[in-house]
Design an enzyme around this catalytic site. Structure first.
Site, PDB file in Angstrom:
ATOM      1  N   GLY A   1      43.177  29.119  29.738  1.00 16.11           N
ATOM      2  CA  GLY A   1      44.600  28.988  29.447  1.00 16.11           C
ATOM      3  C   GLY A   1      45.323  28.404  30.642  1.00 16.11           C
ATOM      4  O   GLY A   1      45.625  29.110  31.604  1.00 16.11           O
ATOM      5  N   LEU A   2      45.596  27.107  30.593  1.00 16.16           N
ATOM      6  CA  LEU A   2      46.180  26.389  31.733  1.00 16.16           C
ATOM      7  C   LEU A   2      47.558  25.854  31.384  1.00 16.16           C
ATOM      8  O   LEU A   2      47.912  24.726  31.706  1.00 16.16           O
ATOM      9  CB  LEU A   2      45.241  25.252  32.165  1.00 16.16           C
ATOM     10  CG  LEU A   2      43.820  25.685  32.540  1.00 16.16           C
ATOM     11  CD1 LEU A   2      42.933  24.475  32.772  1.00 16.16           C
ATOM     12  CD2 LEU A   2      43.834  26.585  33.776  1.00 16.16           C
ATOM     13  N   GLY A   3      48.365  26.694  30.736  1.00 12.37           N
ATOM     14  CA  GLY A   3      49.725  26.323  30.379  1.00 12.37           C
ATOM     15  C   GLY A   3      50.679  26.536  31.527  1.00 12.37           C
ATOM     16  O   GLY A   3      50.320  26.412  32.707  1.00 12.37           O
TER      17      GLY A   3
ATOM     18  N   ASP B   1      40.984  24.846  28.826  1.00  9.37           N
ATOM     19  CA  ASP B   1      42.156  24.847  27.964  1.00  9.37           C
ATOM     20  C   ASP B   1      41.849  23.931  26.780  1.00  9.37           C
ATOM     21  O   ASP B   1      41.002  23.033  26.886  1.00  9.37           O
ATOM     22  CB  ASP B   1      43.387  24.328  28.733  1.00  9.37           C
ATOM     23  CG  ASP B   1      44.695  24.597  28.009  1.00  9.37           C
ATOM     24  OD1 ASP B   1      45.354  25.605  28.331  1.00  9.37           O
ATOM     25  OD2 ASP B   1      45.059  23.800  27.114  1.00  9.37           O
TER      26      ASP B   1
ATOM     27  N   ASN C   1      50.210  39.057  27.733  1.00  9.49           N
ATOM     28  CA  ASN C   1      51.067  40.210  27.448  1.00  9.49           C
ATOM     29  C   ASN C   1      50.551  40.976  26.232  1.00  9.49           C
ATOM     30  O   ASN C   1      51.256  41.184  25.254  1.00  9.49           O
ATOM     31  CB  ASN C   1      52.511  39.756  27.212  1.00  9.49           C
ATOM     32  CG  ASN C   1      53.210  39.374  28.503  1.00  9.49           C
ATOM     33  OD1 ASN C   1      53.005  39.995  29.545  1.00  9.49           O
ATOM     34  ND2 ASN C   1      54.025  38.336  28.446  1.00  9.49           N
TER      35      ASN C   1
ATOM     36  N   SER D   1      53.926  38.736  36.272  1.00 10.04           N
ATOM     37  CA  SER D   1      55.327  38.339  36.243  1.00 10.04           C
ATOM     38  C   SER D   1      55.573  37.301  37.327  1.00 10.04           C
ATOM     39  O   SER D   1      54.961  37.341  38.390  1.00 10.04           O
ATOM     40  CB  SER D   1      56.240  39.553  36.467  1.00 10.04           C
ATOM     41  OG  SER D   1      57.600  39.183  36.408  1.00 10.04           O
TER      42      SER D   1
ATOM     43  N   GLY E   1      56.868  33.902  36.122  1.00 13.49           N
ATOM     44  CA  GLY E   1      57.281  32.708  35.401  1.00 13.49           C
ATOM     45  C   GLY E   1      56.790  31.426  36.041  1.00 13.49           C
ATOM     46  O   GLY E   1      55.741  31.377  36.692  1.00 13.49           O
TER      47      GLY E   1
ATOM     48  N   LYS F   1      53.762  46.464  32.639  1.00  5.99           N
ATOM     49  CA  LYS F   1      54.369  45.144  32.431  1.00  5.99           C
ATOM     50  C   LYS F   1      55.300  45.177  31.221  1.00  5.99           C
ATOM     51  O   LYS F   1      56.364  44.547  31.213  1.00  5.99           O
ATOM     52  CB  LYS F   1      53.275  44.086  32.232  1.00  5.99           C
ATOM     53  CG  LYS F   1      53.802  42.672  31.936  1.00  5.99           C
ATOM     54  CD  LYS F   1      54.733  42.149  33.018  1.00  5.99           C
ATOM     55  CE  LYS F   1      54.931  40.646  32.978  1.00  5.99           C
ATOM     56  NZ  LYS F   1      55.312  40.081  31.685  1.00  5.99           N
TER      57      LYS F   1
ATOM     58  N   HIS G   1      58.383  46.822  32.433  1.00  5.05           N
ATOM     59  CA  HIS G   1      59.057  45.831  33.281  1.00  5.05           C
ATOM     60  C   HIS G   1      59.872  44.872  32.431  1.00  5.05           C
ATOM     61  O   HIS G   1      61.040  44.582  32.724  1.00  5.05           O
ATOM     62  CB  HIS G   1      58.002  45.078  34.091  1.00  5.05           C
ATOM     63  CG  HIS G   1      58.463  43.805  34.731  1.00  5.05           C
ATOM     64  ND1 HIS G   1      58.603  42.619  34.033  1.00  5.05           N
ATOM     65  CD2 HIS G   1      58.806  43.519  36.016  1.00  5.05           C
ATOM     66  CE1 HIS G   1      59.020  41.670  34.849  1.00  5.05           C
ATOM     67  NE2 HIS G   1      59.146  42.184  36.056  1.00  5.05           N
ATOM     68  N   ASN G   2      59.272  44.358  31.349  1.00  3.01           N
ATOM     69  CA  ASN G   2      59.977  43.399  30.513  1.00  3.01           C
ATOM     70  C   ASN G   2      61.113  44.053  29.742  1.00  3.01           C
ATOM     71  O   ASN G   2      62.137  43.415  29.481  1.00  3.01           O
ATOM     72  CB  ASN G   2      58.995  42.721  29.557  1.00  3.01           C
ATOM     73  CG  ASN G   2      58.147  41.675  30.251  1.00  3.01           C
ATOM     74  OD1 ASN G   2      58.017  41.679  31.470  1.00  3.01           O
ATOM     75  ND2 ASN G   2      57.554  40.786  29.495  1.00  3.01           N
TER      76      ASN G   2
ATOM     77  N   GLU H   1      63.861  44.188  32.157  1.00  3.34           N
ATOM     78  CA  GLU H   1      64.379  42.819  32.269  1.00  3.34           C
ATOM     79  C   GLU H   1      65.361  42.514  31.141  1.00  3.34           C
ATOM     80  O   GLU H   1      66.409  41.900  31.364  1.00  3.34           O
ATOM     81  CB  GLU H   1      63.195  41.861  32.238  1.00  3.34           C
ATOM     82  CG  GLU H   1      63.518  40.391  32.248  1.00  3.34           C
ATOM     83  CD  GLU H   1      62.276  39.577  31.977  1.00  3.34           C
ATOM     84  OE1 GLU H   1      62.213  38.904  30.932  1.00  3.34           O
ATOM     85  OE2 GLU H   1      61.342  39.627  32.801  1.00  3.34           O
TER      86      GLU H   1
END
Length: 296
Positions: A7-9, A30, A86, A112, A114, A164, A167-168, A171
């Site tokens: 996964g290389l997004g 990917d 997630n 986390s 971004g 996590k 955490h979200n 947020e």
């Protein structure tokens, strides 16, 4: 260390770059042929030296489940999977039990940071057996900020994604508070400089934060957020946080209200939701729905 990264997004691609910059050997896969190093999961596993470490950064749900199913038929006893999406913490426990029967180890990692993580480092929250965490620690150290913070081994399998998730949820509440403050000041006939007010709060105040920095950045680009539609998607963690609060009989009115506010954003345009949309775009590169000429 050597690491396979699937996964290389937006997140995974930057993580791979940061790891390489720190001297690690990353072999990436990917479905986009323009960014991958190998053409299949089988080739990825063949390129890695045993015992292998494979980190997943793919969307939660069936994409993650399907990838793990395929990997389970390719990896060997002693190999380690780190699930960095997630995922729901309940799913982590089921997967770890199934993989354990094959001798494959499992760690869940909440990530986390971004689109800014490559530059600033990521917050990494992990769950798993101490020996598995210790084995992957050089990777966690490379991904987290150079200051040495931003890391926790939160507990056993599932704990990383659980914290996590919380955490979200927090947020959600923080973003909603900034958004409501923006709408209140913008609606008044008292405050002439709303962007300047937020900017002034970045130094010396108790509400200074990275989210506030990103809000100021968004307002510099579009002071009245006229180019945004007040629509904010939820990615699932907010719902799981509220459900966990119900399951554990813990009152969570702020997080719950913030989640419901996102639902409300899909019914009519809202200045507060424009702030939420702008912040999600700033820290995560999330797609935004641009306002039409009539909406603007």
């Amino acid at each position: 260390m050597q690491l396979g990264l699937i996964g290389l997004g937006k997140m995974g691609g930057n993580m791979a770059t940061r790891l390489r910059e720190k001297g690690h050997d990353v072999i990436g896969f990917d479905y986009n042929p323009e960014v991958r190093d190998v053409d299949s999961l089988a080739e990825l596993v063949q390129r890695l030296e045993a015992p292998r470490i494979v980190w997943l950064m793919v969307p939660a749900g069936e994409p993650t489940a399907a990838t793990i199913r395929e990997l389970s038929g390719l990896l060997e006893a002693g190999d380690l999977i780190i699930e960095g999406g997630n995922s729901h913490y309940v799913d982590d426990r089921k997967r770890a039990d199934e993989l354990k029967e094959l001798g494959i180890h499992y760690v869940d990692a909440g990530v986390s940071g971004g689109v800014w993580g490559r530059q600033n480092g990521y917050g990494i929250m992990v769950g798993g057996a101490p020996e598995d965490i210790e084995r992957a620690k050089p990777i966690f150290d490379a991904l987290t900020p150079d200051s040495g913070g931003g890391y926790v081994h939160a507990g056993g399998v599932g704990a990383g994604h659980f914290v996590k998730m919380v955490h979200n949820g927090i947020e959600y509440g923080m973003m909603q508070a900034f958004a409501e403050g923006y709408e209140l000041m913008a609606a008044s006939d008292i405050v002439d400089d709303v962007p300047g007010t937020f900017d002034s709060w970045r130094e010396g105040t108790v509400v200074r934060s990275w989210l506030l920095d990103l809000l100021v950045r968004a307002l510099e680009e579009d002071p009245e957020l006229a180019g945004l539609r007040g629509y904010a998607q939820d990615s699932g963690e907010g719902r799981w946080t509220v459900q966990a609060a119900v399951d554990h009989a813990v009152p969570a009115p702020v997080i719950t209200a913030a989640l419901f506010a996102r639902f409300a954003s899909r019914q009519e345009d809202s200045p507060a939701m424009k702030v939420i949309a702008a912040l999600r775009n700033q820290f995560g590169g999330h797609a935004v729905t641009r306002a039409t000429e009539d909406q603007a």
